[in-house]
Design a protein around this motif. Structure first.
Motif, PDB file in Angstrom:
ATOM      1  N   LEU A 118     -13.818  -4.135  -4.086  1.00 51.52           N
ATOM      2  CA  LEU A 118     -13.430  -5.493  -4.495  1.00 51.52           C
ATOM      3  C   LEU A 118     -12.397  -6.127  -3.575  1.00 51.52           C
ATOM      4  N   HIS A 119     -11.994  -5.429  -2.521  1.00 49.20           N
ATOM      5  CA  HIS A 119     -10.968  -5.964  -1.611  1.00 49.20           C
ATOM      6  C   HIS A 119     -11.575  -7.062  -0.740  1.00 49.20           C
ATOM      7  N   ASP A 120     -10.926  -8.231  -0.705  1.00 50.19           N
ATOM      8  CA  ASP A 120     -11.542  -9.287   0.116  1.00 50.19           C
ATOM      9  C   ASP A 120     -10.592 -10.028   1.050  1.00 50.19           C
ATOM     10  N   GLY A 142       0.821  -1.212   0.000  1.00 53.95           N
ATOM     11  CA  GLY A 142       0.000   0.000   0.000  1.00 53.95           C
ATOM     12  C   GLY A 142       0.852   1.257   0.000  1.00 53.95           C
ATOM     13  N   MET A 183      -0.122  -4.716  -7.029  1.00 58.31           N
ATOM     14  CA  MET A 183      -0.961  -4.929  -5.834  1.00 58.31           C
ATOM     15  C   MET A 183      -1.684  -6.252  -5.943  1.00 58.31           C
ATOM     16  N   SER A 234     -17.193  -5.224   5.259  1.00 55.84           N
ATOM     17  CA  SER A 234     -15.820  -4.784   5.076  1.00 55.84           C
ATOM     18  C   SER A 234     -15.759  -3.709   3.989  1.00 55.84           C
ATOM     19  N   ALA A 261      -8.655  -9.204  12.654  1.00 57.23           N
ATOM     20  CA  ALA A 261      -9.467 -10.422  12.667  1.00 57.23           C
ATOM     21  C   ALA A 261      -9.542 -11.065  14.056  1.00 57.23           C
ATOM     22  N   GLY A 283     -12.172  -2.797   8.196  1.00 61.27           N
ATOM     23  CA  GLY A 283     -11.443  -2.486   6.965  1.00 61.27           C
ATOM     24  C   GLY A 283     -10.497  -1.337   7.259  1.00 61.27           C
ATOM     25  N   ALA A 284      -9.388  -1.269   6.515  1.00 65.29           N
ATOM     26  CA  ALA A 284      -8.324  -0.313   6.852  1.00 65.29           C
ATOM     27  C   ALA A 284      -8.769   1.132   7.127  1.00 65.29           C
ATOM     28  N   PRO A 305     -10.363  -3.566  14.579  1.00 64.45           N
ATOM     29  CA  PRO A 305      -9.282  -3.237  13.640  1.00 64.45           C
ATOM     30  C   PRO A 305      -8.624  -4.464  13.025  1.00 64.45           C
ATOM     31  N   LEU A 328     -11.938   1.158   0.901  1.00 62.54           N
ATOM     32  CA  LEU A 328     -11.782   2.446   0.214  1.00 62.54           C
ATOM     33  C   LEU A 328     -12.569   3.513   0.965  1.00 62.54           C
ATOM     34  N   THR A 329     -12.001   4.693   1.057  1.00 60.16           N
ATOM     35  CA  THR A 329     -12.737   5.770   1.739  1.00 60.16           C
ATOM     36  C   THR A 329     -14.045   6.051   0.991  1.00 60.16           C
ATOM     37  N   PHE A 342       2.317   1.713  -3.377  1.00 63.29           N
ATOM     38  CA  PHE A 342       1.285   2.129  -4.335  1.00 63.29           C
ATOM     39  C   PHE A 342       1.049   3.638  -4.204  1.00 63.29           C
ATOM     40  N   GLU A 343       0.968   4.073  -2.949  1.00 62.50           N
ATOM     41  CA  GLU A 343       0.726   5.488  -2.685  1.00 62.50           C
ATOM     42  C   GLU A 343       1.880   6.349  -3.191  1.00 62.50           C
ATOM     43  N   GLY A 355     -19.255  -1.585  -4.521  1.00 64.67           N
ATOM     44  CA  GLY A 355     -18.211  -0.751  -5.127  1.00 64.67           C
ATOM     45  C   GLY A 355     -16.807  -1.152  -4.735  1.00 64.67           C
ATOM     46  N   GLY A 389      -8.967  -9.049   3.806  1.00 63.81           N
ATOM     47  CA  GLY A 389      -9.299  -8.805   5.214  1.00 63.81           C
ATOM     48  C   GLY A 389     -10.599  -9.478   5.615  1.00 63.81           C
TER      49      GLY A 389
HETATM   50  C1  B12 Z   1      -4.323  -5.746  -2.207  1.00 60.47           C
HETATM   51  C2  B12 Z   1      -4.933  -4.409  -2.530  1.00 60.47           C
HETATM   52  C3  B12 Z   1      -5.723  -4.307  -3.691  1.00 60.47           C
HETATM   53  C4  B12 Z   1      -6.107  -5.520  -4.530  1.00 60.47           C
HETATM   54  C5  B12 Z   1      -7.233  -6.294  -3.792  1.00 60.47           C
HETATM   55  C6  B12 Z   1      -7.185  -7.799  -4.035  1.00 60.47           C
HETATM   56  C7  B12 Z   1      -8.117  -8.537  -3.107  1.00 60.47           C
HETATM   57  N1  B12 Z   1      -8.500  -9.719  -3.548  1.00 60.47           N
HETATM   58  O1  B12 Z   1      -8.505  -8.100  -2.025  1.00 60.47           O
HETATM   59  C8  B12 Z   1      -6.578  -4.835  -5.853  1.00 60.47           C
HETATM   60  C9  B12 Z   1      -5.424  -4.799  -6.837  1.00 60.47           C
HETATM   61  C10 B12 Z   1      -7.781  -5.502  -6.548  1.00 60.47           C
HETATM   62  C11 B12 Z   1      -6.864  -3.426  -5.397  1.00 60.47           C
HETATM   63  C12 B12 Z   1      -7.618  -2.527  -6.142  1.00 60.47           C
HETATM   64  C13 B12 Z   1      -7.791  -1.186  -5.791  1.00 60.47           C
HETATM   65  N2  B12 Z   1      -7.223  -0.550  -4.743  1.00 60.47           N
HETATM   66 CO1  B12 Z   1      -6.333  -1.477  -3.273  1.00 60.47          CO
HETATM   67  N3  B12 Z   1      -5.183  -2.096  -1.934  1.00 60.47           N
HETATM   68  C14 B12 Z   1      -4.694  -3.274  -1.679  1.00 60.47           C
HETATM   69  C15 B12 Z   1      -3.756  -3.191  -0.441  1.00 60.47           C
HETATM   70  C16 B12 Z   1      -2.334  -3.124  -0.955  1.00 60.47           C
HETATM   71  C17 B12 Z   1      -3.843  -4.305   0.577  1.00 60.47           C
HETATM   72  C18 B12 Z   1      -5.226  -4.584   1.176  1.00 60.47           C
HETATM   73  C19 B12 Z   1      -5.140  -5.850   2.019  1.00 60.47           C
HETATM   74  O2  B12 Z   1      -5.477  -6.923   1.547  1.00 60.47           O
HETATM   75  N4  B12 Z   1      -4.601  -5.744   3.243  1.00 60.47           N
HETATM   76  C20 B12 Z   1      -4.370  -6.889   4.133  1.00 60.47           C
HETATM   77  C21 B12 Z   1      -5.630  -7.197   4.952  1.00 60.47           C
HETATM   78  C22 B12 Z   1      -5.383  -8.388   5.868  1.00 60.47           C
HETATM   79  O3  B12 Z   1      -5.917  -6.070   5.759  1.00 60.47           O
HETATM   80  P1  B12 Z   1      -7.373  -5.365   5.812  1.00 60.47           P
HETATM   81  O4  B12 Z   1      -8.059  -5.540   4.528  1.00 60.47           O
HETATM   82  O5  B12 Z   1      -7.209  -3.999   6.359  1.00 60.47           O
HETATM   83  O6  B12 Z   1      -8.200  -6.262   6.855  1.00 60.47           O
HETATM   84  C23 B12 Z   1      -7.960  -6.326   8.243  1.00 60.47           C
HETATM   85  C24 B12 Z   1      -8.710  -5.254   9.056  1.00 60.47           C
HETATM   86  O7  B12 Z   1      -8.965  -4.067   8.330  1.00 60.47           O
HETATM   87  C25 B12 Z   1      -9.929  -5.950   9.558  1.00 60.47           C
HETATM   88  N5  B12 Z   1     -11.139  -6.035   8.719  1.00 60.47           N
HETATM   89  C26 B12 Z   1     -11.269  -6.023   7.373  1.00 60.47           C
HETATM   90  N6  B12 Z   1     -12.531  -6.203   7.017  1.00 60.47           N
HETATM   91  C27 B12 Z   1     -13.257  -6.355   8.131  1.00 60.47           C
HETATM   92  C28 B12 Z   1     -14.610  -6.554   8.340  1.00 60.47           C
HETATM   93  C29 B12 Z   1     -15.108  -6.662   9.639  1.00 60.47           C
HETATM   94  C30 B12 Z   1     -16.562  -6.892   9.861  1.00 60.47           C
HETATM   95  C31 B12 Z   1     -14.223  -6.518  10.753  1.00 60.47           C
HETATM   96  C32 B12 Z   1     -14.746  -6.580  12.121  1.00 60.47           C
HETATM   97  C33 B12 Z   1     -12.847  -6.318  10.542  1.00 60.47           C
HETATM   98  C34 B12 Z   1     -12.379  -6.230   9.246  1.00 60.47           C
HETATM   99  O8  B12 Z   1      -9.464  -7.279   9.786  1.00 60.47           O
HETATM  100  C35 B12 Z   1      -8.587  -7.640   8.716  1.00 60.47           C
HETATM  101  C36 B12 Z   1      -7.616  -8.682   9.195  1.00 60.47           C
HETATM  102  O9  B12 Z   1      -6.834  -8.269  10.274  1.00 60.47           O
HETATM  103  C37 B12 Z   1      -4.252  -1.846   0.200  1.00 60.47           C
HETATM  104  C38 B12 Z   1      -3.246  -1.140   1.099  1.00 60.47           C
HETATM  105  C39 B12 Z   1      -3.676  -1.101   2.569  1.00 60.47           C
HETATM  106  N7  B12 Z   1      -2.862  -0.461   3.351  1.00 60.47           N
HETATM  107  O10 B12 Z   1      -4.709  -1.562   2.976  1.00 60.47           O
HETATM  108  C40 B12 Z   1      -4.667  -1.056  -1.038  1.00 60.47           C
HETATM  109  C41 B12 Z   1      -5.688   0.071  -0.927  1.00 60.47           C
HETATM  110  C42 B12 Z   1      -6.826  -0.299   0.002  1.00 60.47           C
HETATM  111  N8  B12 Z   1      -6.199   0.164  -2.310  1.00 60.47           N
HETATM  112  C43 B12 Z   1      -6.385   1.385  -2.704  1.00 60.47           C
HETATM  113  C44 B12 Z   1      -6.873   1.767  -3.991  1.00 60.47           C
HETATM  114  C45 B12 Z   1      -6.854   3.259  -4.291  1.00 60.47           C
HETATM  115  C46 B12 Z   1      -7.327   0.808  -4.917  1.00 60.47           C
HETATM  116  C47 B12 Z   1      -7.930   1.095  -6.318  1.00 60.47           C
HETATM  117  C48 B12 Z   1      -8.936   2.268  -6.368  1.00 60.47           C
HETATM  118  C49 B12 Z   1      -6.748   1.283  -7.283  1.00 60.47           C
HETATM  119  C50 B12 Z   1      -7.124   1.670  -8.702  1.00 60.47           C
HETATM  120  N9  B12 Z   1      -6.682   2.840  -9.102  1.00 60.47           N
HETATM  121  O11 B12 Z   1      -7.788   0.947  -9.397  1.00 60.47           O
HETATM  122  C51 B12 Z   1      -8.607  -0.267  -6.645  1.00 60.47           C
HETATM  123  C52 B12 Z   1     -10.086  -0.309  -6.211  1.00 60.47           C
HETATM  124  C53 B12 Z   1     -10.801  -1.539  -6.663  1.00 60.47           C
HETATM  125  C54 B12 Z   1     -12.156  -1.658  -5.986  1.00 60.47           C
HETATM  126  N10 B12 Z   1     -13.210  -1.164  -6.628  1.00 60.47           N
HETATM  127  O12 B12 Z   1     -12.248  -2.150  -4.890  1.00 60.47           O
HETATM  128  C55 B12 Z   1      -6.048   2.394  -1.598  1.00 60.47           C
HETATM  129  C56 B12 Z   1      -7.297   2.985  -0.935  1.00 60.47           C
HETATM  130  C57 B12 Z   1      -7.171   4.462  -0.681  1.00 60.47           C
HETATM  131  C58 B12 Z   1      -8.375   4.995   0.017  1.00 60.47           C
HETATM  132  N11 B12 Z   1      -8.117   5.652   1.118  1.00 60.47           N
HETATM  133  O13 B12 Z   1      -9.485   4.845  -0.375  1.00 60.47           O
HETATM  134  C59 B12 Z   1      -5.117   1.538  -0.654  1.00 60.47           C
HETATM  135  C60 B12 Z   1      -5.178   1.951   0.835  1.00 60.47           C
HETATM  136  C61 B12 Z   1      -3.665   1.689  -1.193  1.00 60.47           C
HETATM  137  C62 B12 Z   1      -3.081   3.051  -0.933  1.00 60.47           C
HETATM  138  N12 B12 Z   1      -2.288   3.212   0.100  1.00 60.47           N
HETATM  139  O14 B12 Z   1      -3.352   3.991  -1.652  1.00 60.47           O
HETATM  140  N13 B12 Z   1      -6.273  -3.150  -4.194  1.00 60.47           N
END
Ligand code: B12
Length: 212
Positions: free
Chosen positions: A101-103, A50, A63, A147, A199, A179-180, A197, A150-151, A53-54, A99, A105
């Protein structure tokens, strides 16, 4: 000397599938804690993806390939993360909001809850409010987990909560969010029943909400 976790971190970052699988296996064989393998090796690497990417150093394909590499490691780690409990503590409907597609987390939260004895029904990604409502009526879950990564899609959580409310479903179903970009303050603002924050704390949250 480079540690196994560092090698795993690098492999996820580079989207090196073989490297991920080799190092997850090596870490497990070395007796490392599965939670440390997940958090310090793989989730930390996704955070770095992330950051890159930023900074404009990584693009969407990088990514995506890192995400797929992480998922290939999760397949190996999954059995070690789950403490299998037999009885069902309750039913949880999980989905990534409209809207979005992140899955990764969401899947992790589902995995941990499943390990804690909950039945998980995964609606997938890009789930519209009406679908959450339809499935909630049909499947009568105890908890709905939403989950958003995206903001711009966080607002879909509020839309879904409103739709659940309008359908009279909030009385019997606890709704949790994560979600983040999601915070405790945001969860309170949209009147969700809970936020976590990560799992592992999501398991404690659900246990508490259901009095388990
Ligand atoms: C991998 C990734 C992708 C992959 C996703 C693949 C997939 N199958 O998920 C792909 C390439 C598809 C992608 C696409 C995009 N992405 Co993206 N992506 C990421 C990245 C690098 C990692 C996310 C991740 O998997 N993290 C690891 C998991 C384990 O963490 P997590 O999701 O946060 O989940 C934990 C907690 O949040 C919590 N949690 C999560 N869900 C839930 C639900 C409940 C109920 C509870 C209680 C807890 C909980 O528990 C989880 C486990 O501990 C992030 C960077 C980041 N810092 O998050 C950017 C990020 C989220 N993406 C970003 C962007 C901009 C995009 C795109 C718009 C890029 C583009 N120009 O096309 C597209 C949007 C597509 C769409 N419509 O969704 C930005 C979002 C910016 C913002 N503030 O909105 C980020 C932050 C990158 C960045 N730093 O700029 N992305």
């Amino acid at each position: 000397m480079e540690t196994i976790l560092q090698k795993l971190f690098d492999a996820v970052l580079e989207g090196d599938f073989d490297g991920v699988e080799t190092n997850v296996t090596a870490a497990l064989e070395a007796g490392l804690d599965p939670n440390a393998i997940l958090n310090d090796g793989m989730i930390a690497a996704m955070r770095e993806v992330g950051v890159r990417f930023e900074a404009g150093e990584y693009y969407v394909p990088e990514m995506l390939i890192a995400a797929r590499a992480m998922q290939s490691g999760m397949v190996l780690l999954k059995p070690h993360l789950q403490k299998t409990e037999q009885k069902s503590n309750g039913r949880v409907l999980m989905g990534t909001v409209k809207g979005d597609l992140h899955d990764i987390g969401k899947n992790l939260v589902g995995l941990m809850l499943e390990g804690a004895g909950y039945e998980i029904i995964d609606l997938g990604v890009d789930v519209p409010a009406e679908e959450f409502v339809k499935k909630a009526i049909e499947l009568k879950p105890d908890v709905i987990g939403m989950s958003a990564l995206l903001t711009t899609t966080m607002a879909s959580m509020k839309t879904t909560l409103d739709a659940l409310d309008a359908a009279g479903l909030r009385k019997n179903i606890k709704v949790i969010v994560g979600g983040a970009p999601v915070t405790d303050t945001y969860a309170q603002q949209i009147e969700a029943d809970g936020f976590s924050p990560d799992a592992s704390r999501a398991v404690n949250l659900v246990n508490e909400l259901l009095g388990r």
